[in-house]
Design a protein around this motif. Structure first.
Motif, PDB file in Angstrom:
ATOM      1  N   GLY A 185       0.818  -1.210   0.000  1.00  0.00           N
ATOM      2  CA  GLY A 185       0.000   0.000   0.000  1.00  0.00           C
ATOM      3  C   GLY A 185       0.850   1.257   0.000  1.00  0.00           C
ATOM      4  O   GLY A 185       2.049   1.237   0.314  1.00  0.00           O
ATOM      5  N   VAL A 186       0.220   2.385  -0.341  1.00  0.00           N
ATOM      6  CA  VAL A 186       0.934   3.637  -0.606  1.00  0.00           C
ATOM      7  C   VAL A 186       0.518   4.728   0.366  1.00  0.00           C
ATOM      8  O   VAL A 186      -0.675   4.912   0.647  1.00  0.00           O
ATOM      9  CB  VAL A 186       0.672   4.108  -2.051  1.00  0.00           C
ATOM     10  N   LEU A 187       1.508   5.449   0.877  1.00  0.00           N
ATOM     11  CA  LEU A 187       1.295   6.655   1.669  1.00  0.00           C
ATOM     12  C   LEU A 187       1.645   7.857   0.803  1.00  0.00           C
ATOM     13  O   LEU A 187       2.713   7.906   0.197  1.00  0.00           O
ATOM     14  CB  LEU A 187       2.187   6.646   2.912  1.00  0.00           C
ATOM     15  N   ALA A 188       0.725   8.842   0.725  1.00  0.00           N
ATOM     16  CA  ALA A 188       0.968  10.085  -0.014  1.00  0.00           C
ATOM     17  C   ALA A 188       0.698  11.248   0.928  1.00  0.00           C
ATOM     18  O   ALA A 188      -0.369  11.321   1.534  1.00  0.00           O
ATOM     19  CB  ALA A 188       0.067  10.162  -1.249  1.00  0.00           C
ATOM     20  N   VAL A 189       1.660  12.148   1.061  1.00  0.00           N
ATOM     21  CA  VAL A 189       1.560  13.262   2.009  1.00  0.00           C
ATOM     22  C   VAL A 189       1.769  14.571   1.258  1.00  0.00           C
ATOM     23  O   VAL A 189       2.831  14.788   0.657  1.00  0.00           O
ATOM     24  CB  VAL A 189       2.601  13.135   3.137  1.00  0.00           C
ATOM     25  N   TRP A 190       0.754  15.457   1.302  1.00  0.00           N
ATOM     26  CA  TRP A 190       0.854  16.770   0.656  1.00  0.00           C
ATOM     27  C   TRP A 190       1.722  17.702   1.500  1.00  0.00           C
ATOM     28  O   TRP A 190       1.691  17.663   2.723  1.00  0.00           O
ATOM     29  CB  TRP A 190      -0.530  17.373   0.505  1.00  0.00           C
ATOM     30  N   SER A 191       2.492  18.573   0.831  1.00  0.00           N
ATOM     31  CA  SER A 191       3.320  19.534   1.548  1.00  0.00           C
ATOM     32  C   SER A 191       3.490  20.795   0.709  1.00  0.00           C
ATOM     33  O   SER A 191       3.468  20.742  -0.527  1.00  0.00           O
ATOM     34  CB  SER A 191       4.691  18.936   1.853  1.00  0.00           C
ATOM     35  N   ALA A 192       3.650  21.911   1.379  1.00  0.00           N
ATOM     36  CA  ALA A 192       3.884  23.172   0.696  1.00  0.00           C
ATOM     37  C   ALA A 192       5.319  23.320   0.231  1.00  0.00           C
ATOM     38  O   ALA A 192       5.631  24.233  -0.536  1.00  0.00           O
ATOM     39  CB  ALA A 192       3.510  24.339   1.612  1.00  0.00           C
TER      40      ALA A 192
END
Length: 232
Positions: A185-192
């Motif tokens: 499974g995949v973890l995706a984390v948004w960041s500025a």
């Protein structure tokens, strides 16, 4: 005396509420026929409805990182402006779509307020489940595993909305995210902004296939999405 025309560029606060995590506000900016809505948390700009490309990529690219499994389940951390949910619901390949949001105000702005224009169809999708909870605790206690975790609750691992969110990016928090994922499974984390330190933290937490993708925006530096996978 001539009348002064209203300044359509000035923000107008539509709602402001005090909650257990501080103040959250919804503002409208721009002309009435084409407004932009902004979400402000504790006086800090969190997101707006002007450009949802990076929020949509968060979900779209996570699906692309998976191994072609049938009807994968996705957990979206933070309802926000609704772009990530709308992207997931528009994709028939997703199975279960859970959205964890801790702010009742944001849920209300989507269910009965102006943000429903972005998320209304997605909220009616039978695959969608809204969970009112603090994501930090939810990743430790959720009763189910997910094929993808798409997290967008802060401006990035080093720029959190509240101090308590920092634990999500700690070794214990990242380990909980890893355990909440199915194998592969995949973890995706948004960041500025990009963070080489966070990439190292992901590898130290047992993730593989760690990478960062930049998304150009209308103004300022590019947004980024950090990707990592649980070993199969």
């Amino acid at each position: 005396m001539p009348h002064r025309m209203p300044d359509e560029t000035a923000p107008v606060t539509l709602d402001r509420r005090d909650g257990p995590y501080g103040e959250v506000a919804l503002r409208r900016r721009g002309p009435a026929h084409d407004p932009t809505f902004e979400i402000i948390a504790n006086g800090c700009f969190l997101m707006d409805t002007s450009d949802g490309r990076s929020e949509r990529l968060l979900v779209r690219a996570a699906l692309g990182e998976l191994d072609g499994r049938a009807a994968p389940a996705v957990l979206i951390g933070g309802l926000g402006a609704g772009f990530s949910l709308a992207e997931a619901a528009a994709e028939p390949r997703w199975g279960r779509i859970a959205v964890v949001e801790r702010e009742q105000a944001i849920l209300d702005w989507h269910r009965t307020g102006p943000l429903g224009a972005l998320s209304g169809a997605a909220l009616c999708d039978p695959r969608t489940e809204l969970v009112r909870a603090d994501l930090v605790g939810y990743v430790h206690d959720a009763p189910r595993a997910y094929d993808a975790l798409c997290l967008d609750i802060d401006n990035g691992p080093g720029w959190t909305v509240t101090d308590g969110n920092a634990s999500l990016y700690s070794p214990a928090g990242l380990a909980a995210c890893r355990e909440r994922l199915t194998p592969g499974g995949v973890l995706a984390v948004w960041s500025a902004q990009p963070s080489a330190e966070f990439e190292t933290s992901l590898r130290n937490a047992g993730f593989c296939r760690v990478r960062t993708e930049e998304i150009r925006v209308v103004r300022g530096v590019p947004d980024v999405v950090h990707f990592a996978a649980r070993p199969a």
